[in-house]
Scaffold this active site. Structure first.
Site, PDB file in Angstrom:
ATOM      1  N   ASP A 131      16.192  18.756   7.078  1.00 14.50           N
ATOM      2  CA  ASP A 131      15.600  19.817   7.913  1.00 14.50           C
ATOM      3  C   ASP A 131      16.635  20.560   8.737  1.00 14.50           C
ATOM      4  OD1 ASP A 131      13.230  18.871   6.914  1.00 14.50           O
ATOM      5  OD2 ASP A 131      12.748  17.658   8.668  1.00 14.50           O
TER       6      ASP A 131
ATOM      7  N   TYR B 110      16.277  17.039  -0.345  1.00 15.05           N
ATOM      8  CA  TYR B 110      15.811  15.662  -0.446  1.00 15.05           C
ATOM      9  C   TYR B 110      14.562  15.504  -1.306  1.00 15.05           C
ATOM     10  CZ  TYR B 110      12.960  17.482   3.387  1.00 15.05           C
ATOM     11  OH  TYR B 110      12.122  18.254   4.168  1.00 15.05           O
TER      12      TYR B 110
ATOM     13  N   ASP C 145       2.386  14.097  10.996  1.00 13.95           N
ATOM     14  CA  ASP C 145       2.845  14.886  12.134  1.00 13.95           C
ATOM     15  C   ASP C 145       2.858  16.386  11.876  1.00 13.95           C
ATOM     16  OD1 ASP C 145       4.874  14.750  10.322  1.00 13.95           O
ATOM     17  OD2 ASP C 145       6.427  14.157  11.733  1.00 13.95           O
TER      18      ASP C 145
END
Length: 813
Positions: free
Chosen positions: A127, A171, A237
């Site tokens: 990220d 990823y 989340d």
């Protein structure tokens, strides 16, 4: 390399990663986690909470002596349970790869953790932006080269530990450019990263529905090593309205031969992770190579049943919030019966590139854990005292409305409890059927559980076929009507079960579960209240094609024919469609696109009172009149005149709507009976004409002037009744043809119930063709002005335009 190091290097890594965005787990919760993991045969815990500032944002800063002590305690606790503690650091946001100073600070930080006893590490570059600063561009051939160079040096600096993980910026398959097999970034990682460093991977997507052997074989070939899966299956989340209680699924145990390991990044809410981790342990044990018997193959459904059996015992333990306890022995209670001895032979959290969706703060929190129980006990006592006061109010004789379901709250008496389902107070026990309902409603990101499927299927069918019971339908076959009403009855029963589930969670003994699950069961409770009331209202009230204002066919365009999972598809990330079951039910309602009506924080302190919203019945009138009379007297701060007619306030505030527009009146009730209502008018113009033609004359007859004997207040209120029906400007009614009245809107600890009550009315108005609604409020009534503003109402007209005091607020539907 020592024998133990070789064993560590070859062991399949399986466990938990605390890697989400949001409040990190408390120390007590982590210790309970380690007990669970030991019990279920898991072997690894990775520490990497994104909101630990010194893990990510302030990665250069070393830990203070106090923080060192906590981290050392955690490492020792994990090791005492036979678990491997992996410390992760995320320097990628602002590290200068070519800076010797940054490299020194990185080594200092990891050396500090190593000195605390940690023997396994991870460097995460998820990220982050792919671009490099000028100095790095001059020093390295590519972004991948920069990351690999620093990672290799850190790995050597730490003495080449047996477990050292590297998370690439690409990823998962969807982030690879142009593809997994042709990605220059992954090719560089595979060729230049030291062979004993393990690469983290999430699958084809950030949140992968399934992991296939073919996809893993492809990435294994490019990376030149088997990857370790950072599994975001239960991560939540990215959506503040979703929780995942379903079993570990979609990963065949046979995948192990293509993997270095698998770590589950679960729900932010600790207590929500019992089933996910219990079933992960089941998956890990059944996947061991020596277990070839077909009977031992992993079955998610069987694993779920076993986990539910054990969780039932845990759920009904008297645990405090955050697992805080006065006695160490009570910090966790793991049922021993199913414990297995471990075999000794837009979206950030989950690694995303989109921005995080902040979790709604539910309770007052410090930086480490939820509040201890005294505050909650005090607030609960205050709520109980309020309930006692309300239950002591004078009551009217109780009567059941025609057509109401057995066991529904009784209409009328405030002093009597509803029959059937009973009161929700006290420390009750969650039943197995309730826990299955809870899990079914909060299942998995790509799959609904049985109860959620039932809710959505029934609601979709009922709204699609509501013309069978429309207000002016005359040709419908009786058996078709019976079919609709039978299915509606089953849907209402399921909604009642959801409301009762909320009650049981709030009233249960396990406060740890309450603090973590409350926002979700509360949200679904409100959604169920609204859906239930709307289905009740459809029967005999929704307009069909002959309506001049609009037909159910025209106004039900809002009822999307595509459900969330269909919209997502197999290849979509679950954050494409937010809200889970609540969001999908919302989108099946006429005003589902009005998010401000559905998204608001839960009350600071929960109440276990059982509420119900339903359409108005004529037998409710007596109780509503009594209630609005009490509201009026309380706001006026005086005593009722002995000479005043008892109906005069009710006739002014409620009478016109109850007499001429009862189909747009909704009742709020609890165990004690009716406690509020909201009234609506679909077409103000025609309503005003009907009032002048029938209601006002009826009131003049009911309250005839008797010389000087008529009480002054009664005369004033009769005059106000006539003024209430004054004309509104055409410019207002063109955009806002409907009106709502809040004269009997209750004042509750849980204000969300009032919002749901009002939203129910707006749903009915929209379903019958209204494009906008307005409400007139006194400027001094700041509480109501604020309440409406939060629901999307804007000031559109001052009362002076009608020679009246007041503010007119409106919103389009």
């Amino acid at each position: 390399m020592t024998e133990s190091s070789m064993e560590e290097k070859n062991r399949f890594i399986c466990g938990v990663v605390e890697g989400f965005y949001g409040r990190p787990w408390s120390m007590d919760q982590r210790k309970v986690l380690f007990q669970w993991m030991q019990c279920w045969g898991l072997n690894t815990y990775l520490y990497g909470p994104k909101d630990d500032l010194k893990h990510r944002l302030l990665w250069r800063e070393v830990y203070s002596p106090e923080e060192e002590g906590q981290l050392r305690t955690l490492i020792v606790e994990a090791q005492s349970r036979g678990l491997q503690f992996v410390y992760a650091l995320s320097p990628g946001q602002d590290i200068v790869f070519s800076s010797s100073c940054d490299l020194t600070l990185l080594k200092r930080k990891l050396r500090q953790v190593s000195d605390l006893g940690c023997q396994a590490f991870a460097i995460l570059f998820d990220d982050i932006d792919h671009s490099m600063c000028q100095a790095d561009s001059e020093a390295f051939a590519s972004f991948a080269h920069a990351q690999v160079t620093v990672t290799n040096e850190i790995y050597r600096f730490l003495g080449e530990p047996p477990v050292f993980l590297f998370c690439p910026t690409e990823y998962c398959g969807s982030l690879c450019t142009p593809s997994v097999s042709k990605s220059p970034y992954l090719q560089t990682v595979g060729e230049d990263l030291l062979p004993n460093i393990t690469v983290i991977w999430t699958g084809s997507k950030v949140i992968s529905r399934k992991l296939s052997v073919d996809c893993l074989a492809e990435v294994e070939s490019v990376l030149q090593r088997p990857p370790l899966i950072w599994d975001n299956l239960h991560a939540n989340d990215y959506d503040s309205r979703r929780l995942f209680l379903g079993p570990f699924k979609g990963r065949e145990p046979q995948l192990r031969r293509h993997l270095r390991g698998l770590l589950l990044n679960p729900n932010c809410e600790f207590e929500a992770n019992y089933i996910p981790l219990h079933t992960l342990g089941n998956w890990y044990r059944t996947g061991k190579e020596e277990m070839k018997d077909e009977e031992c193959e992993y079955c998610p459904e069987r694993a779920l049943s076993a986990a539910l059996h054990d969780w039932m015992e845990e759920l009904n333990q008297p645990l405090q919030a955050g697992r805080q306890s006065s006695r160490t022995d009570q910090r966790a209670t793991v049922p021993p019966s199913r414990c297995k001895t471990p075999d000794r032979s837009d979206c950030p959290s989950t690694f995303r590139g989109t921005s995080a969706v902040a979790k709604l703060p539910v309770f007052p929190l410090n930086s480490s854990s939820p509040p201890s129980s005294p505050t909650m006990v005090k607030k609960e006592k205050e709520g109980q005292d309020e309930d006692k006061k309300r239950s002591n109010q004078p009551s009217q004789p109780s009567q059941q409305p025609p057509g109401s379901r057995p066991g529904a709250p009784v209409v009328g008496g405030r002093g009597q409890r509803a029959q059937g389902r009973g009161h929700c107070g006290g420390k009750g026990m969650l039943s197995e059927s309730q826990v299955r309902l809870l899990v079914g409603l909060h299942y998995l990101p790509h799959e609904h559980g049985p109860s959620a499927q039932k809710v959505l299927q029934d609601l979709t069918w009922l709204k699609t076929n509501c013309h069978l019971v429309s207000a002016n339908s005359k040709k419908t076959q009786p058996q078709k009507v019976d079919e609709w009403r039978g299915r509606a009855s089953r849907f209402l029963s399921l909604c009642e079960d959801i409301a009762q589930l909320h009650c049981s969670v709030v009233g249960g003994a396990n406060r740890a579960v309450l603090y973590d699950l409350y926002p979700y069961v509360w949200d679904l409770r409100n959604t169920a209240l609204l859906a239930k009331a709307f289905i009740c209202w459809l029967d005999g009230r929704v307009l069909s094609d002959s309506s001049t204002l609009g037909s159910w066919r025209n106004c039900f365009h809002w009822c999307g024919k595509t459900t969330g999972p269909d919209l997502l598809g197999v290849d979509s990330e679950p954050w494409v469609f937010k809200g889970g079951v609540s969001g999908e039910v919302q989108m099946l309602l006429p005003i589902g696109s009005c998010s401000e009506l559905f998204t608001h924080p839960p009350p600071l302190f929960p109440t276990s009172r059982l509420y119900n919203i339903r359409p108005y019945y004529s037998k409710d009138k007596v109780e509503l009149y009594r209630m609005v009379r009490q509201f009026h007297l309380r706001t006026q701060g005086g005593q009722e005149s002995s000479t005043a007619h008892p109906d005069v306030i009710g006739d002014r505030c409620l009478g016109p709507c109850l007499a001429l527009s009862p189909e747009y009146s909704f009742i709020l009730e609890d165990e004690l009976g009716v406690c509020g209502c909201v009234l609506g008018i679909l077409d103000v113009r025609s309503f005003a004409k009907r009032c002048q033609a029938s209601w006002i004359p009826a009131m003049r007859d009911k309250y005839p002037p008797k010389g000087n004997n008529t009480p002054p207040k009664t005369q004033d209120l009769i005059q106000l009744m006539e003024e209430d029906q004054g004309e509104y400007p055409d410019s207002l009614l063109y955009h806002f043809p409907s009106q709502l009245r809040l004269d009997a809107l209750p004042e509750l600890v849980d204000i969300s119930v009032s919002r749901t009550l009002l939203t129910t009315l707006l749903t009915a108005l929209k379903a019958n063709g209204s494009q906008g609604v307005f409400c007139e409020v006194q400027p001094t009534d700041r509480q109501r002005l604020e309440f409406l503003t939060k629901l999307g109402f804007l000031e559109i007209l001052r009362g002076e335009a009608r020679s009246r005091e007041g503010v007119v607020l409106g919103r389009l539907l």
